[in-house]
Design a protein around this motif. Structure first.
Motif, PDB file in Angstrom:
ATOM      1  N   PRO A  54       0.837  -1.211   0.000  1.00  0.00           N
ATOM      2  CA  PRO A  54       0.000   0.000   0.000  1.00  0.00           C
ATOM      3  C   PRO A  54       0.866   1.253   0.000  1.00  0.00           C
ATOM      4  N   GLN A  55       0.365   2.294  -0.626  1.00  0.00           N
ATOM      5  CA  GLN A  55       1.115   3.555  -0.715  1.00  0.00           C
ATOM      6  C   GLN A  55       0.888   4.380   0.545  1.00  0.00           C
ATOM      7  N   VAL A  56       1.568   3.963   1.613  1.00  0.00           N
ATOM      8  CA  VAL A  56       1.485   4.674   2.890  1.00  0.00           C
ATOM      9  C   VAL A  56       2.903   4.888   3.402  1.00  0.00           C
ATOM     10  N   PRO A  57       3.121   5.904   4.253  1.00  0.00           N
ATOM     11  CA  PRO A  57       4.457   6.112   4.819  1.00  0.00           C
ATOM     12  C   PRO A  57       4.921   4.901   5.625  1.00  0.00           C
ATOM     13  N   THR A  58       6.184   4.555   5.445  1.00  0.00           N
ATOM     14  CA  THR A  58       6.738   3.392   6.147  1.00  0.00           C
ATOM     15  C   THR A  58       6.632   3.539   7.658  1.00  0.00           C
ATOM     16  N   THR A  59       6.766   4.759   8.162  1.00  0.00           N
ATOM     17  CA  THR A  59       6.696   4.991   9.610  1.00  0.00           C
ATOM     18  C   THR A  59       5.398   4.477  10.189  1.00  0.00           C
ATOM     19  N   TRP A  60       4.273   4.804   9.511  1.00  0.00           N
ATOM     20  CA  TRP A  60       2.973   4.415  10.058  1.00  0.00           C
ATOM     21  C   TRP A  60       2.703   2.930   9.854  1.00  0.00           C
ATOM     22  N   LEU A  61       3.225   2.359   8.769  1.00  0.00           N
ATOM     23  CA  LEU A  61       3.103   0.916   8.585  1.00  0.00           C
ATOM     24  C   LEU A  61       3.867   0.172   9.681  1.00  0.00           C
ATOM     25  N   LEU A 158      -3.344   3.688  16.134  1.00  0.00           N
ATOM     26  CA  LEU A 158      -2.861   5.019  15.767  1.00  0.00           C
ATOM     27  C   LEU A 158      -2.058   4.966  14.469  1.00  0.00           C
ATOM     28  N   GLY A 159      -1.229   3.920  14.317  1.00  0.00           N
ATOM     29  CA  GLY A 159      -0.498   3.761  13.069  1.00  0.00           C
ATOM     30  C   GLY A 159      -1.441   3.567  11.894  1.00  0.00           C
ATOM     31  N   ASN A 160      -2.484   2.767  12.097  1.00  0.00           N
ATOM     32  CA  ASN A 160      -3.513   2.554  11.081  1.00  0.00           C
ATOM     33  C   ASN A 160      -4.177   3.878  10.718  1.00  0.00           C
ATOM     34  N   ARG A 161      -4.527   4.633  11.732  1.00  0.00           N
ATOM     35  CA  ARG A 161      -5.225   5.901  11.512  1.00  0.00           C
ATOM     36  C   ARG A 161      -4.347   6.901  10.754  1.00  0.00           C
ATOM     37  N   LYS A 162      -3.075   7.021  11.160  1.00  0.00           N
ATOM     38  CA  LYS A 162      -2.190   7.982  10.511  1.00  0.00           C
ATOM     39  C   LYS A 162      -1.843   7.545   9.083  1.00  0.00           C
ATOM     40  N   ALA A 163      -1.834   6.237   8.833  1.00  0.00           N
ATOM     41  CA  ALA A 163      -1.581   5.766   7.470  1.00  0.00           C
ATOM     42  C   ALA A 163      -2.683   6.217   6.527  1.00  0.00           C
ATOM     43  N   ALA A 164      -3.928   6.248   7.033  1.00  0.00           N
ATOM     44  CA  ALA A 164      -5.078   6.765   6.274  1.00  0.00           C
ATOM     45  C   ALA A 164      -5.154   6.161   4.876  1.00  0.00           C
ATOM     46  N   TRP A 174      -0.250  -6.161   4.746  1.00  0.00           N
ATOM     47  CA  TRP A 174       1.157  -5.777   4.823  1.00  0.00           C
ATOM     48  C   TRP A 174       1.613  -5.531   6.258  1.00  0.00           C
ATOM     49  N   MET A 175       0.664  -5.213   7.135  1.00  0.00           N
ATOM     50  CA  MET A 175       1.005  -5.139   8.551  1.00  0.00           C
ATOM     51  C   MET A 175       1.561  -6.471   9.035  1.00  0.00           C
ATOM     52  N   PRO A 293      -9.776  14.649  14.022  1.00  0.00           N
ATOM     53  CA  PRO A 293      -8.981  14.349  12.853  1.00  0.00           C
ATOM     54  C   PRO A 293      -9.624  14.920  11.610  1.00  0.00           C
ATOM     55  N   SER A 294      -8.824  15.149  10.590  1.00  0.00           N
ATOM     56  CA  SER A 294      -9.316  15.697   9.346  1.00  0.00           C
ATOM     57  C   SER A 294     -10.307  14.742   8.716  1.00  0.00           C
ATOM     58  N   PRO A 295     -11.270  15.260   7.913  1.00  0.00           N
ATOM     59  CA  PRO A 295     -12.295  14.407   7.332  1.00  0.00           C
ATOM     60  C   PRO A 295     -11.736  13.289   6.462  1.00  0.00           C
ATOM     61  N   HIS A 296     -10.542  13.505   5.860  1.00  0.00           N
ATOM     62  CA  HIS A 296     -10.019  12.465   4.980  1.00  0.00           C
ATOM     63  C   HIS A 296      -9.330  11.347   5.741  1.00  0.00           C
ATOM     64  N   VAL A 297      -9.147  11.482   7.041  1.00  0.00           N
ATOM     65  CA  VAL A 297      -8.471  10.444   7.821  1.00  0.00           C
ATOM     66  C   VAL A 297      -9.474   9.379   8.208  1.00  0.00           C
TER      67      VAL A 297
END
Length: 305
Positions: A54-61, A158-164, A174-175, A293-297
């Motif tokens: 998935p195209q998410v930041p590695t930090t949040w994954l 929280l990691g799931n949420r920030k990955a959005a 992938w988790m 949190p922002s609506p897109h999260v």
């Protein structure tokens, strides 16, 4: 929610509730940390080979995989290994819901509504009641370890949420790539370099076949089927409509442990559990916060055990 989707939600509840029996069967044969590593390894290998990342930041994954995968199952399997009753484990693990709300407020600066604060206080009182009851009848350590599992699950949320991610099922798969190596290293250091492999080579004898059946259940039904159905429901309905169904998981877990393992939780623990569930339900009540949190999260998906 349609009748069909409501039945699908209840199917997930049953799959996840019975998952605790499968965990118990596995832990009766395999060392806990090795068992957790193999559980994720069986999913991780085909995911790396066939599922696009998935195209998410590695930090949040990494946070998602470390919290939900490594932390939660290190503490949960350890707790059940040292005496946490199977049914009670399914109940105390619901502490992840209020822990998620608290961490979201502290780390993500999400504003808490009064009903959430009240729910947190109620859930905390229920956890305290369970801890007190267990300290009167058995060691308190298993309860503390299970609470740490719930806290780790919350960090993973929280990691799931920030990955959005707009591909939550792919993110969940992938988790599963994160935990195997840390868990194998932990097993090597704590349980010894050969204990897990010895258990694996002897799994066709004694209680080994039942443990393998439990492992297959966790991977196929508990994780892939259960999480897949849950993710599909979250894609069609608001999280506030779907998430409360997960609070029924301990009902199935406690009932199954009573019927199959003849576990009889004390009345005080059951009362404390009902209080925890009521408090957790209050923290998930819908409503507009003044700041959040922002609506897109996308809110974190609960992906079971």
């Amino acid at each position: 929610m349609t009748t069909r989707d409501r039945l699908l939600g209840l199917t997930v509840v049953v799959l996840w509730g019975l998952n605790f029996l499968a965990i118990r069967a596995g832990l009766d044969h395999f060392p806990p940390f090795f068992f957790a590593a193999v559980r994720f390894l069986l999913i991780a290998i085909p995911v790396v080979l066939f599922v696009p990342r998935p195209q998410v930041p590695t930090t949040w994954l990494l946070l998602y995989g470390t919290g939900f995968g490594v932390g939660q199952f290190t503490f949960l399997f350890w707790a059940m290994h040292v005496g946490m009753p199977t049914g009670l484990a399914s109940l105390v693990l619901q502490s992840s819901a209020p822990f998620t709300v608290v961490l979201g407020a502290i780390l993500l600066r999400e504003r808490l509504r009064p009903v959430q604060v009240g729910g947190l206080l109620v859930a905390m009182s229920g956890m305290a009641l369970i801890g007190w009851d267990r300290s009167q009848h058995a060691a308190l350590l298993p309860v503390v370890l299970t609470l740490l599992a719930g806290l780790s699950w919350a960090l993973g949320n929280l990691g799931n949420r920030k990955a959005a991610s707009d591909q939550p099922m792919r993110l969940m798969l992938w988790m599963c790539v994160i935990p195997p190596l840390p868990m194998l290293a932990l097993s090597f250091a704590v349980e010894g370099p050969s204990s897990g492999w010895d258990a694996l080579t002897s799994s066709l004898h004694g209680n080994g076949p039942l443990a393998l059946a439990g492992l297959a259940y966790i991977v196929i039904l508990g994780t892939i089927a259960g999480s897949g159905l849950w993710t599909a429901l979250l894609s069609r309905y608001p999280a506030g409509t779907v998430a409360p169904l997960s609070l029924l998981v301990p009902v199935v877990g406690i009932g199954a442990a009573w019927l199959v393992l003849h576990e009889e939780p004390s009345a005080v623990s059951l009362i404390g559990g009902a209080v925890v569930i009521a408090g957790a339900a209050a923290t998930q009540m819908s409503g507009k916060a003044r700041q959040g949190p922002s609506p897109h999260v996308r809110p974190p998906a609960r992906v079971g055990v």
